[in-house]
Design an enzyme around this catalytic site. Structure first.
Site, PDB file in Angstrom:
ATOM      1  N   SER A 161      99.556  16.717  70.830  1.00  0.00           N
ATOM      2  CA  SER A 161     100.385  16.524  69.680  1.00  0.00           C
ATOM      3  C   SER A 161     100.210  17.109  68.720  1.00  0.00           C
ATOM      4  O   SER A 161      98.374  17.372  68.499  1.00  0.00           O
ATOM      5  CB  SER A 161     101.650  15.108  69.546  1.00  0.00           C
ATOM      6  OG  SER A 161     100.049  14.268  70.080  1.00  0.00           O
ATOM      7  N   GLY A 198     107.077   7.646  75.684  1.00  0.00           N
ATOM      8  CA  GLY A 198     106.347   8.619  75.803  1.00  0.00           C
ATOM      9  C   GLY A 198     104.774   9.237  75.731  1.00  0.00           C
ATOM     10  O   GLY A 198     104.204   9.334  74.657  1.00  0.00           O
ATOM     11  N   TRP A 201      98.414  11.274  77.542  1.00  0.00           N
ATOM     12  CA  TRP A 201      97.127  11.114  78.483  1.00  0.00           C
ATOM     13  C   TRP A 201      96.895   9.612  77.840  1.00  0.00           C
ATOM     14  O   TRP A 201      95.870   9.487  78.080  1.00  0.00           O
ATOM     15  CB  TRP A 201      96.750  11.437  78.745  1.00  0.00           C
ATOM     16  CG  TRP A 201      97.302  13.112  79.559  1.00  0.00           C
ATOM     17  CD1 TRP A 201      96.878  13.286  81.174  1.00  0.00           C
ATOM     18  CD2 TRP A 201      98.013  14.419  79.630  1.00  0.00           C
ATOM     19  NE1 TRP A 201      97.474  14.398  81.742  1.00  0.00           N
ATOM     20  CE2 TRP A 201      98.326  14.771  80.564  1.00  0.00           C
ATOM     21  CE3 TRP A 201      98.746  14.621  78.173  1.00  0.00           C
ATOM     22  CZ2 TRP A 201      98.929  16.452  80.853  1.00  0.00           C
ATOM     23  CZ3 TRP A 201      99.327  15.855  78.646  1.00  0.00           C
ATOM     24  CH2 TRP A 201      99.524  16.327  79.665  1.00  0.00           C
ATOM     25  N   THR A 219     106.184   6.571  81.195  1.00  0.00           N
ATOM     26  CA  THR A 219     106.409   8.242  80.768  1.00  0.00           C
ATOM     27  C   THR A 219     106.835   8.363  82.615  1.00  0.00           C
ATOM     28  O   THR A 219     107.898   7.550  83.492  1.00  0.00           O
ATOM     29  CB  THR A 219     104.793   9.257  80.934  1.00  0.00           C
ATOM     30  OG1 THR A 219     105.113  10.631  81.554  1.00  0.00           O
ATOM     31  CG2 THR A 219     103.863   7.874  82.838  1.00  0.00           C
ATOM     32  N   SER A 221     106.336  11.480  84.169  1.00  0.00           N
ATOM     33  CA  SER A 221     105.149  12.017  85.349  1.00  0.00           C
ATOM     34  C   SER A 221     104.491  11.260  85.127  1.00  0.00           C
ATOM     35  O   SER A 221     103.135  10.117  84.919  1.00  0.00           O
ATOM     36  CB  SER A 221     104.151  12.508  83.936  1.00  0.00           C
ATOM     37  OG  SER A 221     103.096  13.065  84.536  1.00  0.00           O
ATOM     38  N   ALA A 222     104.102  12.140  86.807  1.00  0.00           N
ATOM     39  CA  ALA A 222     103.314  10.694  87.902  1.00  0.00           C
ATOM     40  C   ALA A 222     101.797  11.231  87.593  1.00  0.00           C
ATOM     41  O   ALA A 222     101.195  10.307  87.326  1.00  0.00           O
ATOM     42  CB  ALA A 222     103.775  11.311  89.054  1.00  0.00           C
ATOM     43  N   CYS A 383     103.757  29.509  69.510  1.00  0.00           N
ATOM     44  CA  CYS A 383     104.738  27.813  68.375  1.00  0.00           C
ATOM     45  C   CYS A 383     103.911  28.241  67.191  1.00  0.00           C
ATOM     46  O   CYS A 383     104.135  27.842  65.945  1.00  0.00           O
ATOM     47  CB  CYS A 383     103.746  26.905  69.800  1.00  0.00           C
ATOM     48  SG  CYS A 383     105.429  27.201  71.080  1.00  0.00           S
TER      49      CYS A 383
END
Length: 401
Positions: A161, A198, A201, A219, A221-222, A383
């Site tokens: 981020s 969220g 990591w 999260t 995400s596994a 981006c």
């Protein structure tokens, strides 16, 4: 396109179609009130578009007229597909994306997908909407590419981020400043309970726990769940694979860093209601979110852009005014907003440099082919240009009840 190459300037076809494409270039020229494009055309001639106001200079070579056809019919999706096919090239595409965003009002719909192209991609996008099953599938498509992939080009904190920079400093230092700013927003005290929606990591969960909070991180995400569990094993942090709509309990504070972009407009209210449900009276929620300018949001919402199609299915940037109105209707007070979009442009530039180094040194996992690598490099440039052009921004805000 239909089998027509649209390439050789000396062919009869090229002579016939070239005036059509020059008329499209006339529209782009008229719409560039800031900055300029130095274009080399398929017949080898050069043309300057814009140049009437301050702004970046983009250099581009149109290899085939088909690039222009893709742009005006398919918008950002078609423009990427033209780049991937070699229809256009540039030594640095970032100024091109900057110019499209910077001149978005005066360019109008010249670079936006038209009805026929929208129908197909909108149908695909609808199938990827963020109901409970869809949200988990969409998150996996992006974040479960592998911890070994992201570790090679994110900074050592593994923060995906925007950072907050103070002059020219290392990316890791700027990321830690951002994390500290969010901790400060929610006023963490030793023993406070904190929900992070969220968790990425785990860099924020780690920072908040070291500040004294008891953190529950969620999260879909596994890969992330596995990583954060190991990273924070010695800290008061629990992590679970949980949809934000299913969170329970009560917390002194809530934090969510660039997660709401994965929610989708249809679910903004459910996201904010979930925060309201679990936040204790007097508690604070700190959110970092990526916004898109209100003047372009209606057209953006009707279309499916390059990122939604090829990088993050189900994703959607936030209209600040619309999102804020929902937050206030749910009883929140929107306070202390801080906007720092150019810091995101710098973050993306730093990520790209690290990504390029990883590619050069062959450190990316072998399962990713050259096409994937090129796609992600394009994504980082796309981006960055959007933030530099000012139509996309990032902000932190505190919600209180």
């Amino acid at each position: 396109m239909g089998g027509i190459e649209l390439r050789r300037s000396g062919s009869g076809t090229a002579r016939i179609v070239a005036p059509v494409f020059h008329r499209i270039l006339d529209r782009i020229d008229a719409g560039l009130t800031a900055g300029a494009i130095d274009a080399i055309l398929p017949d080898g001639t050069r043309r300057l578009l814009g140049g009437r106001g301050e702004g970046p200079l983009a250099i581009i070579r149109i290899v085939r007229w088909r690039a222009i056809l893709r742009l005006v019919s398919g918008g950002s999706v078609g423009w990427y597909e033209g780049w991937a096919a070699g229809d256009w090239t540039s030594p640095d595409p970032v100024p091109i994306f900057d110019l499209f965003m910077r001149n978005r009002r005066t360019l109008g719909d010249v670079a936006r997908a038209k009805l026929v192209a929208r129908i197909g991609v909108r149908g695909w996008h609808w199938l990827r909407r963020n109901h409970r099953g869809g949200a988990k599938r969409n998150v996996a498509a992006h974040y479960d590419l592998g911890n070994d992939f992201y570790a090679e080009w994110l900074d050592p904190t593994l923060t995906y981020s925007s950072a907050m920079f103070d002059d020219d400093e290392p990316l890791e230092t700027a990321q830690r400043r951002k994390l500290a700013a969010i901790v400060q927003r929610i006023g963490v005290k030793p023993g406070d309970t904190l929900l992070e929606i969220g968790c990425g990591w785990g860099s924020f969960a780690e920072a908040a726990a070291k500040a004294g909070a008891k953190v529950h991180a969620i999260t879909l995400s596994a890969e992330q769940e596995r990583f954060v569990t190991a990273r924070c094993a010695q800290l008061p942090v629990t992590v679970a694979i949980t949809d934000y709509r299913d969170i329970t309990g009560r917390y002194d504070a809530v934090a969510s860093v660039e997660m709401v972009e994965a929610v989708g407009q249809d679910y903004w209210r459910a996201y904010l209601q979930s925060i309201a449900r679990v936040l204790k009276p007097g508690g604070r929620a700190a959110i970092q979110l990526i916004t898109i300018a209100d003047d372009v949001f209606p057209a953006y919402a009707r279309n499916v852009d390059f990122i939604q199609r090829y990088v993050f299915p189900g994703g959607m940037l936030i209209s600040e005014s619309r999102f804020r109105a929902i937050a206030e209707a749910e009883g929140f007070v929107w306070t202390d907003a801080r906007v720092f979009g150019l810091d995101y442009a710098e973050t993306l530039l730093r990520w790209r440099a690290r990504f390029d180094a990883a590619v050069k040194e062959r450190r990316l996992p072998a399962r990713f082919d050259l096409r994937f690598v090129a796609l992600w490099r394009y994504y980082l440039m796309y981006c960055e240009g959007g933030f530099r052009g000012g139509g996309i921004d990032v902000l932190q805000v505190t919600l209180t009840r």
